[in-house]
Design a protein around this motif. Sequence first.
Motif, PDB file in Angstrom:
ATOM      1  N   VAL A  67       0.827  -1.203   0.000  1.00 26.72           N
ATOM      2  CA  VAL A  67       0.000   0.000   0.000  1.00 26.72           C
ATOM      3  C   VAL A  67       0.865   1.259   0.000  1.00 26.72           C
ATOM      4  O   VAL A  67       0.425   2.327  -0.441  1.00 26.72           O
ATOM      5  N   LEU A  68       2.107   1.132   0.473  1.00 26.53           N
ATOM      6  CA  LEU A  68       3.036   2.255   0.404  1.00 26.53           C
ATOM      7  C   LEU A  68       3.174   2.762  -1.032  1.00 26.53           C
ATOM      8  O   LEU A  68       3.302   3.968  -1.275  1.00 26.53           O
ATOM      9  N   LEU A  73       2.805   6.406  -5.658  1.00 23.66           N
ATOM     10  CA  LEU A  73       2.306   6.611  -7.016  1.00 23.66           C
ATOM     11  C   LEU A  73       1.646   7.972  -7.146  1.00 23.66           C
ATOM     12  O   LEU A  73       1.898   8.717  -8.106  1.00 23.66           O
ATOM     13  N   ALA A  74       0.812   8.322  -6.172  1.00 20.00           N
ATOM     14  CA  ALA A  74       0.085   9.600  -6.236  1.00 20.00           C
ATOM     15  C   ALA A  74       1.032  10.791  -6.183  1.00 20.00           C
ATOM     16  O   ALA A  74       0.946  11.710  -7.010  1.00 20.00           O
ATOM     17  N   CYS A 124       3.696   8.573   0.402  1.00 23.41           N
ATOM     18  CA  CYS A 124       3.644   9.921  -0.185  1.00 23.41           C
ATOM     19  C   CYS A 124       5.012  10.594  -0.111  1.00 23.41           C
ATOM     20  O   CYS A 124       5.446  11.269  -1.052  1.00 23.41           O
ATOM     21  N   GLY A 125       5.702  10.420   1.018  1.00 24.48           N
ATOM     22  CA  GLY A 125       7.045  10.983   1.140  1.00 24.48           C
ATOM     23  C   GLY A 125       8.025  10.315   0.206  1.00 24.48           C
ATOM     24  O   GLY A 125       8.842  10.975  -0.449  1.00 24.48           O
ATOM     25  N   VAL A 126       7.933   8.997   0.121  1.00 22.97           N
ATOM     26  CA  VAL A 126       8.829   8.254  -0.770  1.00 22.97           C
ATOM     27  C   VAL A 126       8.610   8.658  -2.225  1.00 22.97           C
ATOM     28  O   VAL A 126       9.554   8.771  -3.010  1.00 22.97           O
ATOM     29  N   GLY A 127       7.352   8.895  -2.618  1.00 22.34           N
ATOM     30  CA  GLY A 127       7.061   9.306  -3.992  1.00 22.34           C
ATOM     31  C   GLY A 127       7.740  10.613  -4.350  1.00 22.34           C
ATOM     32  O   GLY A 127       8.301  10.770  -5.442  1.00 22.34           O
ATOM     33  N   THR A 406       5.382   5.159 -12.876  1.00 22.57           N
ATOM     34  CA  THR A 406       5.360   3.826 -13.492  1.00 22.57           C
ATOM     35  C   THR A 406       6.039   2.813 -12.587  1.00 22.57           C
ATOM     36  O   THR A 406       5.557   1.688 -12.395  1.00 22.57           O
ATOM     37  N   ASN A 407       7.185   3.219 -12.023  1.00 21.02           N
ATOM     38  CA  ASN A 407       7.891   2.345 -11.083  1.00 21.02           C
ATOM     39  C   ASN A 407       6.984   1.945  -9.935  1.00 21.02           C
ATOM     40  O   ASN A 407       6.870   0.764  -9.584  1.00 21.02           O
ATOM     41  N   TRP A 408       6.296   2.945  -9.352  1.00 25.18           N
ATOM     42  CA  TRP A 408       5.474   2.649  -8.177  1.00 25.18           C
ATOM     43  C   TRP A 408       4.223   1.857  -8.540  1.00 25.18           C
ATOM     44  O   TRP A 408       3.746   1.051  -7.733  1.00 25.18           O
TER      45      TRP A 408
END
Length: 527
Positions: A67-68, A73-74, A124-127, A406-408
Amino acid sequence: MVDVQLQPSRHKLVGQPLLYAISVFASLGVFLFGYDQGVMSGIITGPYFKQFFNSPGPLEVGTMVAVLELGALATSIAAGRVGDIIGRKGTLFIGAIVFTIGGAVQTFTTGFYMMIIGRIISGCGVGLLSTIVPIYQSEISPPNHRGALACMEFTGNIVGYASSVWTDYFCSFIDSDMSWRIPLFVQCIIGAILAAGSLLMPESPRWLIDTDKDAAGLSVLVDLHGGDPDNLLAKAEFQEIKDKVTFERESGEGRSYAVMWKKYKRRVLLAMSSQAFAQLNGINVISYYAPSVFEEAGWLGRDALLMTGINSIIYILSTLPPWYLVDRWGRRFILLSGAVIMGVALAFTGWWMYIDVPQTPKAVVACVIIFNAAFGYSWGPLPWLYPPEIMPLTFRAKGVSISTATNWAFNFFVGETTPYLQDVITWRLYPMHAFYCACSFVLVYFLYPETKGVPLEEMDAVFGEEERLDYESERASLMSGVRSIDRQSISSGQRPKINSPTERGWVSRLLYRNDRSTYEPIRDGEE
């Protein structure tokens, strides 16, 4: 040349020390990404974690892990716009803060749904971080070091992964819920360090110039070139970037996603494909579920965690050769050879699980280690390097945001389905990903151009999408240290010696089918 009043430097470090300091600190961003990838792999097999979450099933575990990626992705899509508005540095700071908050929610979770919320916030932070760090790295790196610095950045990612695995292992000796809460809390500490450090880092000079902060942009370039305000290389690179920005503006086209797709469709698709196959080639089957894979092969309990830790150390070591090789062998050869080795290793992993003999546990460990090493050398670092270097400045943030999204998206797909597929198709999961490795080989061989040593402002020449511009500063932007071009030849206007394809052997010509090593900086009089 544009006359700019240079602002006094605020950075004590200049030249290569500044460049490497920026790279090391920016790598904390991908360290967090790597840590978060690995931390769940160990705690989901722990007895206290299972007891706290009432023995979650495969779909529940898959959801907690994957779910991360929905949060990532967003925000990775939004990061393109955010990065253009508030800059690379500001986006880095916000990403670190958001990630830290998410880590705190996970650490102090009271149940399944609160853990899901914490994972989404961290995502969200990782994105934001996974999108902006490669952009920032590419925009402060000289062409002849760009690949090496990006690979160093990826090493930071794997160090983060290995750190989480060993943290899980040592915390597994704790006989309480702290065995899984402590590994999650470490995320908060690292995120806070990155947030504080990002305030001290300089902004991307290309973003500054693109937003008409010319003096600040030139100041950063001067610092990166050694701190001398009269440095001709810094002034020449500034002029080149400014000319490119001016040219893009005078073309009269907007900077929307639609315009990017219309004008640079091929580049966007290549960037997206590199990130898609980075996931389809099977890495997160191992990264997210390595202990589960080893348990499936016959290693049980803490031994599975130990094998994962040993694998992670070799994984780190495999990311070191590209530091030297990526700007010498080029991107294509490394991606092609990596796809072959990974595919073979995955096929043998499935075969050993299928025959299920006493040697299977050790054989699977060997295959997984070989696979991880091949990925760490090839499809690990290069999909983070390739998109930001092939996209033009005006669309770089947006293009990289699409490729990272795309990666996420594929990351989520693999993370969500792996526990289910391990139950349903068992050993066949690994040959399936070996097939994707074969597909990635074909894609790179026929469609990926070589980009090693090409300045970002000259990438149009590699793709042949528009007539090359005559930049007087082009020769200088290649910077000192490139063996084929030195400062004396730059100042004298001599043509650098570049090997012809006919001088290479047949194996080299085959592997470098679309190699751009014959790329030549623009000379005086060319138009």
